[in-house]
Design an enzyme around this catalytic site. Structure first.
Site, short mmCIF file in Angstrom:
data_model
loop_
_atom_site.label_atom_id
_atom_site.label_comp_id
_atom_site.label_asym_id
_atom_site.label_seq_id
_atom_site.Cartn_x
_atom_site.Cartn_y
_atom_site.Cartn_z
N HIS A 196 0.84 -1.21 0.00
CA HIS A 196 0.00 0.00 0.00
C HIS A 196 0.87 1.25 0.00
O HIS A 196 1.52 1.58 0.98
CB HIS A 196 -0.92 0.01 1.23
CG HIS A 196 -1.93 1.12 1.17
ND1 HIS A 196 -3.28 0.89 1.01
CD2 HIS A 196 -1.80 2.47 1.24
CE1 HIS A 196 -3.93 2.05 0.98
NE2 HIS A 196 -3.04 3.02 1.13
N HIS B 136 1.41 5.45 -2.02
CA HIS B 136 0.91 6.54 -2.88
C HIS B 136 2.11 7.19 -3.57
O HIS B 136 2.74 8.08 -3.03
CB HIS B 136 0.15 7.58 -2.05
CG HIS B 136 -1.11 7.03 -1.47
ND1 HIS B 136 -2.34 7.18 -2.08
CD2 HIS B 136 -1.32 6.29 -0.35
CE1 HIS B 136 -3.26 6.56 -1.33
NE2 HIS B 136 -2.66 6.02 -0.29
N GLN C 52 -9.71 9.53 -5.06
CA GLN C 52 -9.40 10.17 -3.76
C GLN C 52 -10.53 11.08 -3.27
O GLN C 52 -10.79 11.16 -2.07
CB GLN C 52 -8.11 10.98 -3.90
CG GLN C 52 -7.76 11.88 -2.74
CD GLN C 52 -7.14 11.13 -1.57
OE1 GLN C 52 -5.98 10.77 -1.60
NE2 GLN C 52 -7.94 10.88 -0.53
N HIS D 289 -9.40 1.80 0.09
CA HIS D 289 -9.19 2.48 1.36
C HIS D 289 -10.51 2.31 2.11
O HIS D 289 -11.55 2.79 1.64
CB HIS D 289 -8.91 3.96 1.13
CG HIS D 289 -7.52 4.27 0.69
ND1 HIS D 289 -7.03 3.85 -0.50
CD2 HIS D 289 -6.52 4.94 1.33
CE1 HIS D 289 -5.77 4.27 -0.60
NE2 HIS D 289 -5.44 4.93 0.49
N GLU E 180 -10.98 4.16 7.09
CA GLU E 180 -9.80 4.82 7.69
C GLU E 180 -10.31 5.97 8.56
O GLU E 180 -10.27 7.14 8.18
CB GLU E 180 -8.84 5.31 6.61
CG GLU E 180 -7.52 5.79 7.23
CD GLU E 180 -6.53 6.33 6.21
OE1 GLU E 180 -6.88 6.42 5.02
OE2 GLU E 180 -5.40 6.66 6.63
N ASP F 200 2.42 3.20 2.87
CA ASP F 200 1.38 4.20 2.61
C ASP F 200 1.96 5.52 2.10
O ASP F 200 1.65 5.95 1.00
CB ASP F 200 0.52 4.42 3.86
CG ASP F 200 -0.83 5.05 3.55
OD1 ASP F 200 -1.13 5.29 2.37
OD2 ASP F 200 -1.60 5.31 4.50
#
Ligand code: FE2
Length: 434
Positions: free
Chosen positions: A57, A59, A152, A210, A213, A309
């Site tokens: 995971h 970005h 997102q 996701h 969270e 992440d």
């Protein structure tokens, strides 16, 4: 003559005195005292050879943007999302590519040779998608980059998000992503999960959302995700990332939820460095840790990986691509100090994410890809304890990165001239056998 021969290695499962012969990019043989010779031989001197680290995971479109255009003052997920929204209009494809390539260099130096990166598909220009597709091709000889189409700004909350996500998949993005807890309502969140799972089933793709969270114990999109994974026969192809609400959930409810996840073949991806810093920000004392229930999930047979992440981005100011740092934080936050539990933490940054990503030929058996890391440690626990030096990183039978052993010179009367932190070199017992 073969390409590469490693002599006298220890493997993560505890086998010692093992040689590894590599030829044509694959592992030709794994056995004690192999008779063949190779163009290059490395004496592992009884140290650990592991398959490469895998980050389940990440970005990569936002990495290394720390401080642009400002830093995250509250330290929350939501300010990070807002900050990323401020940064996005100023991004160029070239800058995203340049930063991603720098990060991939860092990763290779740390023996991290496979990364699943979410890529923001909210921008209708798909700037980040095109940039990371380009990066995926450029790094292919040395790093497997798997991309997740990540809306997102929300799939239903943001106009045109579904169309952009589908275009990203059309362009070759590998996995379907989502963010149900960021939709306007719980109902919209659940609907987004349904849409995304249907889309993945139609296209034969994996799913990685996701999911939950948040510190809100009522955020239960993982239940919906498990339901649709089961309904659509997507067992083994679906992951829930973060799942931090599970930390705060009522334990009775969790006693129903975890078996549902197991039945649906859903994997969990925790991100310990990020969630120990992002979660619990609205709490007084005591402050919740905000990581999902890692040991309980593993005990129930749910695969759990640890992801990095973020590295130096709107959500997290630190990081270096070191999955041993990730494993160490996961171990601490989940209090996984038992012998087996520490080995599970090592698996959470190696073999478990490899299976979640569906990596072909991963491992140290004959016929596997000749990808591995020689660590300055005798076993996986010592590797975590020392964030062990990556003495050699091997891809397709070729050494692509090396690091010096970790040493400090000493100038103390009556003491040795140098410090060496390995237990065995100080006459101490090894940390842990598997
Ligand atoms: Fe994430």
């Amino acid at each position: 003559m073969a390409d590469l021969l490693i002599r006298d290695a220890v493997l993560p499962d505890g086998r010692a005195g093992v040689d590894i012969l590599c030829d044509g990019g694959r592992i030709a043989e794994v056995a004690p005292r192999i008779g063949a010779s190779a163009a290059r031989t490395i004496d592992a001197q009884g140290m650990l050879v592991s398959p490469p680290f895998v980050d389940a995971h990440f970005h990569m479109d936002s990495t290394l943007t720390y401080g642009m255009p400002r830093v995250n003052a509250s330290g929350t997920l939501l300010e990070g999302i807002a900050l990323w929204g401020e940064l996005k209009p100023t991004l160029t494809q070239e800058a995203i590519v340049d930063r991603a390539l720098v990060y991939c260099d860092w990763a290779v130096g740390k023996g991290l040779l496979a990364i699943r990166s979410h890529v923001d598909t909210s921008d209708p220009r798909l700037l980040a998608v095109e940039a990371l597709l380009q990066v995926r091709e450029r790094v292919k000889p040395y790093l497997d980059l798997q991309l997740v189409a990540f809306p997102q700004d929300g799939l239903l909350r943001s106009p045109g998000a579904l169309a952009s996500l589908k275009r990203a998949l059309d362009l070759g993005v590998d996995v379907v992503g989502g963010i149900p807890h960021f939709e306007r309502t719980m109902a919209d969140g659940a609907e987004s999960v349904r849409i995304l799972c249907d889309l993945a089933a139609d296209r034969g793709l994996r799913v990685d959302l996701h999911c939950d969270e948040t510190d809100d114990p009522m955020s239960r999109h993982i239940e919906t995700l498990s339901y649709h994974a089961q309904r659509l026969g997507l067992q083994g192809r679906v992951a829930g990332s973060h799942l931090t609400s599970m930390h705060s959930m009522d334990s009775y409810y969790v006693s129903k939820l975890i078996p549902l996840m197991r039945e649906a073949g859903v994997a969990a991806i925790a991100n310990p460095l990020i969630n120990i810093t992002l979660q619990g920000r609205h709490d007084g004392y005591p402050k919740r840790r905000g990581m999902t229930r890692v040991p309980e999930l593993i005990a129930a047979g749910v695969p759990v990986a640890f992801g990095h992440d973020c590295v130096m981005d709107p959500w997290y100011p630190l990081g270096s691509g070191d999955m041993l740092e990730v494993a160490s934080m996961g171990l601490h936050v989940a209090q996984m100090t038992g012998r087996d539990a520490m080995h599970q933490c090592f698996a959470a940054v190696t073999s478990t994410p490899a299976s979640i990503l569906g990596l072909e030929g991963y491992g140290l058996a004959q016929g596997c890809r000749a990808d591995f890391v020689l660590l300055e440690a005798r076993d996986p626990v010592e590797a975590i304890r020392l964030r062990a030096a990556r003495l050699a990183v091997v891809r397709a039978g070729r050494v692509i990165a090396t690091s010096a052993p970790s040493r400090a010179a000493l100038d103390l009367p009556g003491r040795p001239p140098a410090v060496d932190w390995m237990a065995s070199r100080n006459g101490l017992a090894p940390t842990a056998a598997p």
